[in-house]
Design an enzyme around this catalytic site. Structure first.
Site, short mmCIF file in Angstrom:
data_model
loop_
_atom_site.label_atom_id
_atom_site.label_comp_id
_atom_site.label_asym_id
_atom_site.label_seq_id
_atom_site.Cartn_x
_atom_site.Cartn_y
_atom_site.Cartn_z
N ALA A 98 -10.90 -10.02 -7.49
CA ALA A 98 -9.64 -9.56 -6.89
C ALA A 98 -8.57 -10.62 -7.08
O ALA A 98 -8.86 -11.82 -7.21
CB ALA A 98 -9.81 -9.28 -5.41
N TYR A 99 -7.34 -10.17 -7.09
CA TYR A 99 -6.17 -11.05 -6.98
C TYR A 99 -5.91 -11.18 -5.49
O TYR A 99 -5.63 -10.19 -4.81
CB TYR A 99 -4.98 -10.40 -7.69
CG TYR A 99 -3.68 -11.19 -7.66
CD1 TYR A 99 -3.15 -11.73 -8.83
CD2 TYR A 99 -2.98 -11.38 -6.48
CE1 TYR A 99 -1.96 -12.44 -8.82
CE2 TYR A 99 -1.79 -12.09 -6.46
CZ TYR A 99 -1.29 -12.62 -7.62
OH TYR A 99 -0.10 -13.32 -7.61
N THR A 100 -6.00 -12.40 -4.96
CA THR A 100 -5.92 -12.59 -3.50
C THR A 100 -4.80 -13.54 -3.07
O THR A 100 -4.78 -13.96 -1.92
CB THR A 100 -7.26 -13.13 -2.96
OG1 THR A 100 -7.55 -14.40 -3.57
CG2 THR A 100 -8.39 -12.15 -3.25
N THR A 139 -10.12 -5.30 2.07
CA THR A 139 -9.61 -6.35 2.94
C THR A 139 -9.05 -5.79 4.24
O THR A 139 -8.63 -4.61 4.31
CB THR A 139 -8.50 -7.13 2.20
OG1 THR A 139 -7.86 -8.03 3.10
CG2 THR A 139 -7.44 -6.19 1.65
N ASP A 140 -8.97 -6.65 5.23
CA ASP A 140 -8.33 -6.29 6.51
C ASP A 140 -6.83 -6.07 6.34
O ASP A 140 -6.19 -5.46 7.20
CB ASP A 140 -8.56 -7.38 7.54
CG ASP A 140 -7.90 -8.70 7.16
OD1 ASP A 140 -8.21 -9.23 6.06
OD2 ASP A 140 -7.07 -9.22 7.94
N TYR A 162 0.21 -7.29 -2.01
CA TYR A 162 -1.25 -7.45 -2.05
C TYR A 162 -1.93 -6.36 -1.23
O TYR A 162 -2.87 -5.70 -1.70
CB TYR A 162 -1.63 -8.83 -1.52
CG TYR A 162 -3.09 -8.97 -1.18
CD1 TYR A 162 -4.05 -9.05 -2.19
CD2 TYR A 162 -3.52 -9.00 0.14
CE1 TYR A 162 -5.40 -9.17 -1.88
CE2 TYR A 162 -4.86 -9.11 0.46
CZ TYR A 162 -5.80 -9.19 -0.55
OH TYR A 162 -7.13 -9.29 -0.25
N LYS A 166 -4.54 -3.29 -2.58
CA LYS A 166 -5.92 -3.08 -2.13
C LYS A 166 -6.11 -1.68 -1.55
O LYS A 166 -7.16 -1.05 -1.74
CB LYS A 166 -6.31 -4.15 -1.12
CG LYS A 166 -6.35 -5.57 -1.67
CD LYS A 166 -7.35 -5.73 -2.80
CE LYS A 166 -8.77 -5.72 -2.30
NZ LYS A 166 -9.75 -5.99 -3.40
#
Length: 342
Positions: A98-100, A139-140, A162, A166
């Site tokens: 992932a790109y985080t 993700t949250d 972001y 997601k």
């Protein structure tokens, strides 16, 4: 009593609503992002009884798994993935990539979208052709953080590039008709090689060096040791589970409180942990302020028990923390907060 690290709880009898484990056939697992934090924790759970093809953007695979079959990713389009998977013919695909970079994504929308959305579209093409099951990590951040902690069935409301990328990936998976499990996580941490410092590694390095750290008091949530997320994914793979799941330690507390827990674990000076408000950091992307993930439904569905926050941190540190911390200290800056780090 204190909760242990996440463990599989074998039921004495089938539990209503829980998928039944299928007869053992050696899975052929395409592990995307095998060099990342999560990928390095998933690999030991796969290699004993799975045929694994690791995929990454790096020149080579993880040093800890020299015998792993590894393929460097040349492109993220569907045609690239179909070519890569043609000979291997996976029965399962695990996406640990992932790109985080939450703030950088506000300026690099296209790069973020390619890594988090276009890549998933390509993996779904592989799953359709080969009839493979998909394990997708989310993700949250798909929640706005106004009324957490959140369960898997709560309605998402993503803010920021972001977060929206997601959520878009989640929607692709859910609308594909392919058998897939989406496992959301939060503040991922864990040791590994050739990795950037996560929140706890950065904080530990600074505290052990006697340097003060500024940590936000107004972001509430929980966290997840990468080993616990890896176990949840392996369990979902074994069950061919489908739907939405959450993987995190039990509890909801501020990042500041987590840093104080870490200071106590390290026997460092708690006065080094300085309180700060999120607004003072001037971060580009919005943060979930009242966030966190509830995991009780996932525990029931997958037959797992997650630890509490304190036990998760103790497990991480007892296994060596991070090589960067135990060797030379590193600094990630006082702006490190709660981005998902894989």
């Amino acid at each position: 009593g204190r909760r242990r690290p996440a463990v599989v709880i074998p039921p004495a009898a089938p539990v209503a609503g829980r998928p039944r484990a299928r007869p053992r056939v050696k899975p052929r697992v395409l592990l995307v992002g095998c060099n990342g934090r999560l990928g390095q924790h998933v690999l030991p759970l796969l290699l004993p009884d799975c045929d694994v093809l690791g995929v990454g953007v790096e020149e080579a695979g993880p040093p800890a798994a020299p015998s792993l079959r590894y393929c460097r990713l040349a492109g993220r389009g569907a045609a690239d993935w179909l070519k890569l998977a043609a000979e291997f013919r996976p029965t399962a695909v695990l996406n640990a990539a992932a790109y985080t970079q939450v703030d950088l994504a506000e300026r690099e929308r296209e790069a973020c979208w390619r890594a988090n959305v276009d890549l998933v579209r390509g993996l779904l093409a592989v799953c359709r052709v080969h009839g493979a099951w998909l394990g997708q990590v989310s993700t949250d951040y798909v929640f706005d953080g106004t009324r957490g902690p959140y369960g898997p069935a709560d309605a998402p409301h993503a803010r920021g590039v972001y977060a929206r990328s997601k959520l878009a990936a989640e929607n692709l998976v859910r609308g594909s008709g392919q058998p897939a499990a989406i496992v959301r996580t939060i503040v991922l941490f864990g040791r590994g090689t050739r990795l950037k410092a996560d929140f706890f590694e950065w904080a530990a390095g600074e505290l052990l060096a006697g340097r003060p750290i500024c940590v936000v008091t107004d972001q509430l949530g929980n966290c997840c040791w990468a080993g616990d997320l890896a176990l949840a994914l392996r369990r979902a793979l074994d069950l061919r589970a489908t739907g939405l799941y959450h993987a995190a330690a039990h509890g909801q507390e501020s990042r500041h409180a987590m840093a104080l827990r870490l200071a106590a674990l390290l026997r460092a000076d708690a006065q080094l942990v300085k309180p700060i408000m999120s607004a003072e950091l001037g971060q580009a992307a919005p943060r979930p302020l009242r966030g966190g993930l509830r995991v009780d439904e996932t525990e029931t569905a997958l037959g797992l028990r997650f630890p509490d926050i304190g036990t998760a941190l103790e497990t991480w540190w007892s296994q060596g923390g991070s090589p960067t911390v135990r060797g030379t200290t590193g600094s990630a800056g006082s702006g490190r907060t709660n981005e998902e780090s894989r």
